[in-house]
Enzyme design. Structure first.
Site, PDB file in Angstrom:
ATOM      1  N   ASP A 189      35.870  41.740  30.334  1.00 53.90           N
ATOM      2  CA  ASP A 189      36.830  41.587  29.233  1.00 53.90           C
ATOM      3  C   ASP A 189      36.354  40.510  28.250  1.00 53.90           C
ATOM      4  OD1 ASP A 189      38.648  43.363  30.708  1.00 53.90           O
ATOM      5  OD2 ASP A 189      38.742  41.673  32.094  1.00 53.90           O
TER       6      ASP A 189
ATOM      7  N   HIS B 171      42.759  41.388  35.243  1.00 51.89           N
ATOM      8  CA  HIS B 171      41.832  42.379  34.676  1.00 51.89           C
ATOM      9  C   HIS B 171      42.586  43.712  34.635  1.00 51.89           C
ATOM     10  CE1 HIS B 171      38.486  44.910  33.757  1.00 51.89           C
ATOM     11  NE2 HIS B 171      38.677  45.600  34.871  1.00 51.89           N
TER      12      HIS B 171
HETATM   13  C1  LMR Z   1      37.098  48.672  33.144  1.00 54.12           C
HETATM   14  O1  LMR Z   1      37.656  47.667  32.683  1.00 54.12           O
HETATM   15  O2  LMR Z   1      36.228  49.281  32.549  1.00 54.12           O
HETATM   16  C2  LMR Z   1      37.571  49.219  34.455  1.00 54.12           C
HETATM   17  O3  LMR Z   1      38.165  48.205  35.210  1.00 54.12           O
HETATM   18  C3  LMR Z   1      38.498  50.341  34.183  1.00 54.12           C
HETATM   19  C4  LMR Z   1      38.867  51.114  35.417  1.00 54.12           C
HETATM   20  O4  LMR Z   1      40.066  51.344  35.619  1.00 54.12           O
HETATM   21  O5  LMR Z   1      37.985  51.491  36.179  1.00 54.12           O
END
Ligand code: LMR
Length: 334
Positions: free
Chosen positions: A162, A190
């Site tokens: 992120d 997250h």
């Molecule tokens: C991401 O942020 O790309 C992953 O955590 C998304 C997911 O749900 O796999």
């Protein structure tokens, strides 16, 4: 001449999966711990992944990496976490159609309970554990609570993907390069409630809000773009982010292994002890600095305005709900 340093042993779960596959060759090449640091890999898989893992080991052999001292490939957690200095917990069951988030917390909760126990029994007492498998903050809390004898401060959940996404968005908007965007905190979970904090970010040494004066864009476009980026990648690729997730995991390990450059920090979720008014006992994304002795600290005293406070509250509430749901599903008090 081969390095005389003792190898750093890295255990990776989900080693033959997409993220694991994108991570382990870079670890073995020296891209994480440096060009004079030998590494050993303990690769862990389950069920059908074990066959694919044989192929991964063959490919590692075929790279003839000078820094790779040995490879263990196993389906056994005790063997897999034996003597580990680092554990990258990547493997997790993804949410399938018709599954509630609570179901996922229950299924993955059991996995992370078993992994935490095996880490406590087999890894070095100084082991550091980074959880990548979702829901990573709560999975990390479960592993932490299950790993007896390992210090709480050695458990981390990944918010670096992120952070990297947020920096890239601010760089693009301001017409600068990613490398000059610094001081990005991802507060909280997250998940889509995370708060990428543009108010404390800097671009080329200036406050990001002085460089990007379009406050509506920051609040109404930047934040949701970063929050929903994982979903956007899934939509476009038909699969979850893998190379960028692996890259962020390795960035996290590197940032926790080497001292943080002056004036900056990195984002990773650690166990809250109440810093910034967050309820203690959840893995919460904070601004972290790694010290020269390898320990870390939360950067204190950042200004949190009313807007930021309201966003941080939302992600804190979600993490408290996840903790309650996981506690209920597992029948333990996390
Ligand atoms: C991401 O942020 O790309 C992953 O955590 C998304 C997911 O749900 O796999």
């Amino acid at each position: 001449m081969p390095s005389t340093k003792a190898p750093i042993r890295v255990a990776v779960t989900g080693a033959a999966g997409n993220i694991g596959y994108a991570a382990i060759f870079r670890i073995a090449s020296g891209a994480v711990f440096g060009p004079d640091q030998p590494v050993a890999l303990n690769l862990i898989e389950v069920g059908p992944g074990l066959n694919a893992l044989k192929g991964v080991v063959m490919e590692l052999e075929d790279c003839a990496f000078p820094l790779l001292t040995d490879v263990v490939a196993t389906g056994d957690l005790n063997e897999g976490f034996k003597d580990a200095d680092w554990c990258l917990l990547i493997g997790a069951v993804p949410r399938k159609q018709g599954m509630e988030r609570k179901d996922l917390l229950g299924i993955n909760g059991k996995i992370f309970t078993g992994q935490g126990e095996a880490i406590g029994k087999n890894a070095k007492k100084t082991v550091k554990v980074l959880v990548v498998g979702n829901p990573c903050n709560t999975n990390a809390l479960i592993a932490l609570r299950s790993a007896s004898g390992i210090p709480e401060q050695n458990f981390f959940a990944m918010t670096r993907l992120d952070e990297n996404r947020a920096k890239s968005q601010l760089a693009a908007k301001s017409g600068t390069h990613n490398s000059v965007v610094k001081n990005m905190v991802i507060w909280g979970n997250h998940s889509a409630t995370q708060y990428p904090d543009f108010t404390n970010a800097t671009i080329g040494g200036k406050k990001a809000t002085d460089v990007i004066t379009d406050s509506a864009w920051l609040k109404e476009t930047f934040i949701p773009t970063v929050q929903k980026r994982g979903a956007a990648v899934i939509e476009a690729r038909g699969a979850s982010s893998a190379a960028s997730a692996a890259n962020a995991a390795l960035d996290t390990v590197r940032s926790l292994h080497f001292p943080t450059p002056a004036g900056d920090w990195h984002s990773v979720a650690v166990l809250s002890k109440g810093e910034y008014g967050i309820t203690p006992g959840i893995l919460f994304g904070y601004p972290i600095r790694t010290k020269a002795d390898g320990s870390w600290e939360i950067v204190q005293g950042l200004p949190i305005d009313e807007f930021s406070r309201s966003k941080i509250k939302i992600t804190e509430t979600e993490l408290l709900e996840e903790r309650a749901q996981a506690s209920e599903a597992l029948g333990i008090k996390l």
